[in-house]
Motif scaffolding. Structure first.
Motif, PDB file in Angstrom:
ATOM      1  N   MET A  48      46.555  36.934   9.647  1.00 14.53           N
ATOM      2  CA  MET A  48      45.198  37.089  10.184  1.00 14.53           C
ATOM      3  C   MET A  48      44.193  36.552   9.168  1.00 14.53           C
ATOM      4  O   MET A  48      44.223  36.910   7.988  1.00 14.53           O
ATOM      5  CB  MET A  48      44.921  38.567  10.465  1.00 14.53           C
ATOM      6  N   THR A  49      43.324  35.659   9.595  1.00 15.85           N
ATOM      7  CA  THR A  49      42.390  35.018   8.674  1.00 15.85           C
ATOM      8  C   THR A  49      41.152  35.887   8.429  1.00 15.85           C
ATOM      9  O   THR A  49      40.827  36.778   9.220  1.00 15.85           O
ATOM     10  CB  THR A  49      41.918  33.658   9.229  1.00 15.85           C
ATOM     11  N   THR A  50      40.453  35.581   7.347  1.00 16.18           N
ATOM     12  CA  THR A  50      39.190  36.254   7.065  1.00 16.18           C
ATOM     13  C   THR A  50      38.189  35.995   8.182  1.00 16.18           C
ATOM     14  O   THR A  50      37.451  36.891   8.592  1.00 16.18           O
ATOM     15  CB  THR A  50      38.621  35.770   5.719  1.00 16.18           C
ATOM     16  N   ALA A  51      38.169  34.759   8.706  1.00 17.31           N
ATOM     17  CA  ALA A  51      37.237  34.421   9.779  1.00 17.31           C
ATOM     18  C   ALA A  51      37.459  35.297  11.004  1.00 17.31           C
ATOM     19  O   ALA A  51      36.507  35.729  11.660  1.00 17.31           O
ATOM     20  CB  ALA A  51      37.387  32.944  10.148  1.00 17.31           C
ATOM     21  N   GLU A  52      38.707  35.589  11.329  1.00 18.06           N
ATOM     22  CA  GLU A  52      39.004  36.453  12.475  1.00 18.06           C
ATOM     23  C   GLU A  52      38.470  37.858  12.254  1.00 18.06           C
ATOM     24  O   GLU A  52      37.922  38.484  13.162  1.00 18.06           O
ATOM     25  CB  GLU A  52      40.511  36.485  12.727  1.00 18.06           C
ATOM     26  N   LYS A  53      38.611  38.370  11.039  1.00 17.52           N
ATOM     27  CA  LYS A  53      38.142  39.726  10.747  1.00 17.52           C
ATOM     28  C   LYS A  53      36.617  39.814  10.756  1.00 17.52           C
ATOM     29  O   LYS A  53      36.054  40.871  11.026  1.00 17.52           O
ATOM     30  CB  LYS A  53      38.681  40.188   9.385  1.00 17.52           C
ATOM     31  N   LEU A  54      35.938  38.709  10.463  1.00 17.28           N
ATOM     32  CA  LEU A  54      34.476  38.674  10.454  1.00 17.28           C
ATOM     33  C   LEU A  54      33.884  38.459  11.844  1.00 17.28           C
ATOM     34  O   LEU A  54      32.674  38.581  12.031  1.00 17.28           O
ATOM     35  CB  LEU A  54      33.985  37.557   9.529  1.00 17.28           C
ATOM     36  N   SER A  55      34.715  38.153  12.806  1.00 17.81           N
ATOM     37  CA  SER A  55      34.243  37.757  14.125  1.00 17.81           C
ATOM     38  C   SER A  55      33.562  38.895  14.881  1.00 17.81           C
ATOM     39  O   SER A  55      33.934  40.062  14.763  1.00 17.81           O
ATOM     40  CB  SER A  55      35.422  37.242  14.954  1.00 17.81           C
ATOM     41  N   ARG A  56      32.577  38.536  15.715  1.00 11.51           N
ATOM     42  CA  ARG A  56      31.961  39.517  16.607  1.00 11.51           C
ATOM     43  C   ARG A  56      32.923  39.971  17.695  1.00 11.51           C
ATOM     44  O   ARG A  56      32.669  40.971  18.365  1.00 11.51           O
ATOM     45  CB  ARG A  56      30.693  38.930  17.241  1.00 11.51           C
ATOM     46  N   ASN A  57      34.004  39.238  17.897  1.00 10.49           N
ATOM     47  CA  ASN A  57      35.014  39.674  18.862  1.00 10.49           C
ATOM     48  C   ASN A  57      35.661  40.991  18.450  1.00 10.49           C
ATOM     49  O   ASN A  57      36.297  41.656  19.275  1.00 10.49           O
ATOM     50  CB  ASN A  57      36.090  38.599  19.027  1.00 10.49           C
ATOM     51  N   ARG A  58      35.506  41.369  17.185  1.00 11.34           N
ATOM     52  CA  ARG A  58      36.070  42.631  16.692  1.00 11.34           C
ATOM     53  C   ARG A  58      35.159  43.826  16.980  1.00 11.34           C
ATOM     54  O   ARG A  58      35.524  44.962  16.652  1.00 11.34           O
ATOM     55  CB  ARG A  58      36.340  42.533  15.183  1.00 11.34           C
ATOM     56  N   VAL A  59      33.976  43.578  17.545  1.00 13.84           N
ATOM     57  CA  VAL A  59      33.065  44.675  17.878  1.00 13.84           C
ATOM     58  C   VAL A  59      33.528  45.275  19.202  1.00 13.84           C
ATOM     59  O   VAL A  59      33.199  44.793  20.285  1.00 13.84           O
ATOM     60  CB  VAL A  59      31.609  44.179  17.967  1.00 13.84           C
ATOM     61  N   ASP A  60      34.325  46.334  19.089  1.00  8.52           N
ATOM     62  CA  ASP A  60      34.990  46.893  20.273  1.00  8.52           C
ATOM     63  C   ASP A  60      35.456  48.313  19.954  1.00  8.52           C
ATOM     64  O   ASP A  60      36.462  48.496  19.290  1.00  8.52           O
ATOM     65  CB  ASP A  60      36.175  46.009  20.662  1.00  8.52           C
ATOM     66  N   GLY A  61      34.711  49.312  20.397  1.00 10.59           N
ATOM     67  CA  GLY A  61      35.129  50.700  20.217  1.00 10.59           C
ATOM     68  C   GLY A  61      34.732  51.287  18.880  1.00 10.59           C
ATOM     69  O   GLY A  61      34.209  50.605  17.995  1.00 10.59           O
ATOM     70  N   PHE A  62      34.966  52.587  18.740  1.00  9.19           N
ATOM     71  CA  PHE A  62      34.594  53.305  17.526  1.00  9.19           C
ATOM     72  C   PHE A  62      35.312  52.735  16.307  1.00  9.19           C
ATOM     73  O   PHE A  62      36.523  52.463  16.343  1.00  9.19           O
ATOM     74  CB  PHE A  62      34.954  54.790  17.654  1.00  9.19           C
ATOM     75  N   LEU A  63      34.564  52.589  15.209  1.00 17.52           N
ATOM     76  CA  LEU A  63      35.161  52.197  13.938  1.00 17.52           C
ATOM     77  C   LEU A  63      35.801  53.407  13.273  1.00 17.52           C
ATOM     78  O   LEU A  63      35.339  54.537  13.428  1.00 17.52           O
ATOM     79  CB  LEU A  63      34.100  51.623  13.005  1.00 17.52           C
ATOM     80  N   ARG A  64      36.840  53.139  12.500  1.00 15.60           N
ATOM     81  CA  ARG A  64      37.441  54.203  11.698  1.00 15.60           C
ATOM     82  C   ARG A  64      38.085  53.586  10.450  1.00 15.60           C
ATOM     83  O   ARG A  64      38.412  52.394  10.420  1.00 15.60           O
ATOM     84  CB  ARG A  64      38.478  54.989  12.496  1.00 15.60           C
ATOM     85  N   ALA A  65      38.213  54.416   9.441  1.00 16.55           N
ATOM     86  CA  ALA A  65      38.894  54.001   8.218  1.00 16.55           C
ATOM     87  C   ALA A  65      40.390  54.228   8.387  1.00 16.55           C
ATOM     88  O   ALA A  65      40.819  55.307   8.796  1.00 16.55           O
ATOM     89  CB  ALA A  65      38.366  54.803   7.029  1.00 16.55           C
ATOM     90  N   GLU A  66      41.158  53.210   8.081  1.00 15.03           N
ATOM     91  CA  GLU A  66      42.616  53.302   8.147  1.00 15.03           C
ATOM     92  C   GLU A  66      43.167  52.751   6.843  1.00 15.03           C
ATOM     93  O   GLU A  66      43.268  51.541   6.667  1.00 15.03           O
ATOM     94  CB  GLU A  66      43.149  52.519   9.346  1.00 15.03           C
ATOM     95  N   GLY A  67      43.476  53.646   5.922  1.00 17.56           N
ATOM     96  CA  GLY A  67      43.824  53.202   4.588  1.00 17.56           C
ATOM     97  C   GLY A  67      42.640  52.500   3.961  1.00 17.56           C
ATOM     98  O   GLY A  67      41.514  52.990   4.005  1.00 17.56           O
ATOM     99  N   ARG A  68      42.865  51.310   3.423  1.00 17.61           N
ATOM    100  CA  ARG A  68      41.795  50.579   2.747  1.00 17.61           C
ATOM    101  C   ARG A  68      41.103  49.570   3.659  1.00 17.61           C
ATOM    102  O   ARG A  68      40.359  48.719   3.191  1.00 17.61           O
ATOM    103  CB  ARG A  68      42.370  49.880   1.518  1.00 17.61           C
ATOM    104  N   GLU A  69      41.335  49.684   4.956  1.00 19.77           N
ATOM    105  CA  GLU A  69      40.686  48.806   5.919  1.00 19.77           C
ATOM    106  C   GLU A  69      39.828  49.604   6.893  1.00 19.77           C
ATOM    107  O   GLU A  69      40.069  50.787   7.124  1.00 19.77           O
ATOM    108  CB  GLU A  69      41.725  48.013   6.725  1.00 19.77           C
TER     109      GLU A  69
END
Length: 528
Positions: free
Chosen positions: A1-22
């Motif tokens: 998984m690329t950094t660009a994918e993680k920065l994408s607005r497509n990831r704005v979906d549902g409640f955020l939560r901490a899972e380990g260090r991510e």
């Protein structure tokens, strides 16, 4: 998984939560937060008004507006200010630029009456409600940031305190109001998934700097976090919590315990050299507590500093939020508000000078209200391009990717910049005057390469017409080879500024500059 994918607005979906260090979204997908702070909207700062010391914080700015324009005018000015400064257009533009989140600084007096007891201001909550609706439409997470708590949590102008002392931690009524405020925010927004999280206190407890000491209140800061979290969790067991350290959010001492299962460690970075030294102690803290990191506020610097610090954060798995989205007459925010005609009279008055007439003051303030509309601002495209390392930016050669180099253990610059990389960092014989609190001006450094040495630079959002050129420093010689994602593009003479080389389109791409002969000395990589 690329950094660009993680920065994408497509990831704005549902409640955020901490899972380990991510940080992950509602689907369990990792997301890297990227966005801007909405400074000066719900908590004004005098420097964003080009104001003098008598108007350095909200309560003082409000007093100056009353003095200059009259009480009747002031009553109508502030609703218009809130309506104009941040609008749906600002949020849609932020999304259009590719960001996925924003941070909302809130002054408590926008949501509560500054009177005895607990009395809510519904007009203030409606501003937040509208913002959340716009952000849901635009797909931007919102972090609610208590930037100015009752009594003040910092002890400086930025928290709207009365006397530069953090009375939140010493006055019982202020403490109770702040706890009640977090309970009310949690009650109201417990079901709004577009709320990314609750930022409990901005920059608590300034350093002891000659004013009345306040660092001795560090145990009270810890106790406040415990009490506020308990109040929030009565209503809301879902939203992520953002916890900041003291001393402008640079001191990790308060992270002496695990405050919550769903929290992010939040820190700030200003006036630091933009290399691993800016992050090292926080990465160690993240590993120790197994929590994600968020560079929740940073900025007010040069665009080349942006192009170094924030892409490095993203590469390290750290989200970032830059400060602020707009302010008056600037070149380092995405938008600059034009100063109204005769605004120097406002600045002079707030610095102890002559008072303009009521008519002049009202005309200036009316023009300010029009100038702050996004369509009337001056756009600074290079700012966002630099933050996101996209076409339109320039990257200093010494700001190569962490781990993206191959050198032969050369002597480092006196400053120790990029120490341990094995690369030869060259400092000029005389450095420019210090700026932004730096020990030295890193943007005067250059990078020397010997045959077979190379440095790599990641860029994002490369389009079909994107091209790069390399600027070489004085004394450079030889040749370099330019490669994109391992494919050779061209060999270039290492003098002056190279011709433009067209890149292959890519959401994320790595450029390698390899020395093929001589001693090239690289200054900058321009991406247009």
């Amino acid at each position: 998984m690329t950094t660009a994918e993680k920065l994408s607005r497509n990831r704005v979906d549902g409640f955020l939560r901490a899972e380990g260090r991510e940080i992950v979204n509602g689907k369990g997908e990792p997301i890297l937060l990227s966005g801007w702070g909405l400074g000066n909207w719900l908590l004004c700062e005098g420097y964003m008004w080009k104001a003098g010391p008598r108007a350095d914080r909200p309560r003082r700015i409000e007093q100056v507006v009353r003095e200059l324009a009259g009480s009747d005018y002031a009553k109508t000015f502030w609703p218009r200010f809130r309506k104009n400064y941040i609008r749906r257009e600002d949020i849609l533009r932020m999304a259009e630029l590719g960001y996925n989140s924003l941070r909302l600084p809130i002054g408590w007096r926008v949501l509560m009456e500054d009177e005895p007891g607990i009395r809510w201001r519904e007009d203030g909550f409606r501003l937040i409600d509208d913002l959340l609706d716009w952000c849901e439409e635009a797909k931007l997470y919102v972090f609610l940031d208590l930037h100015g708590a009752p009594g003040g949590q910092t002890g400086a102008n930025i928290d709207d305190c009365v006397d530069d002392f953090p009375r939140l931690f010493t006055d019982r009524e202020s403490w109770d109001k702040a706890i009640a405020l977090w309970g009310e925010l949690a009650r109201r927004y417990q079901n709004r998934w577009i709320v990314g999280g609750y930022d409990l206190l901005n920059e608590p407890l300034r350093p002891d700097d000659g004013r009345k000491p306040c660092q001795y209140l560090l145990p009270k800061l810890r106790d406040f976090y415990i009490a506020a979290i308990a109040e929030i969790r009565k209503y809301d067991k879902v939203h992520m919590l953002s916890i900041e350290g003291s001393s402008w959010s640079t001191d990790p001492a308060v992270f002496c315990r695990d405050y919550d299962d769903n929290m992010v460690i939040h820190f700030h970075r200003y006036a630091v050299l933009p290399d691993m030294g800016a992050y090292r102690e926080w990465l160690e803290l993240s590993q120790r507590w197994n929590k994600p990191l968020w560079l929740g506020e940073s900025g007010e610097n040069t665009t080349e500093w942006f192009a170094a610090l924030y892409p490095l954060a993203a590469k390290l798995g750290i989200g970032y939020n830059v400060w602020p989205w707009k302010k008056m007459e600037c070149c380092n925010s995405p938008y600059s508000v034009r100063a109204p005609k005769n605004w120097e009279k406002f600045t002079a008055y707030t610095s102890g000078g002559e008072r303009p007439s009521y008519e002049e003051a009202q005309a200036m303030l009316d023009e300010y209200l029009e100038n702050m509309l996004l369509e009337n601002c001056v756009e600074n495209p290079v700012v966002s391009a630099s933050v996101r390392r996209e076409p339109g930016c320039a990257v200093l050669a010494v700001d190569f990717d962490e781990g993206g180099c191959h050198g032969f253990n050369k002597i480092q610059a006196i400053s120790g910049y990029r120490k341990g990389s094995g690369m030869e960092i060259i400092e000029p014989e005389s450095l420019p005057e210090k700026r932004f609190g730096f020990d030295c001006c890193w943007d005067a450094f250059s990078l020397a390469l010997s045959p077979e040495e190379y440095a790599e630079y990641t860029f994002y959002g490369v389009k079909a017409d994107t091209a790069v050129s390399i600027e070489f420093a004085e004394g450079s010689s030889g040749r370099v080879e330019l490669l994109q994602d391992g494919e050779s593009l061209s060999e270039l003479a290492a003098i002056g500024t190279s011709r433009k080389i067209t890149l292959t389109p890519a959401d994320q791409t790595c450029l390698r500059i390899r020395c093929s002969a001589g001693r090239p000395i690289l200054a900058r990589i321009h991406c247009k």
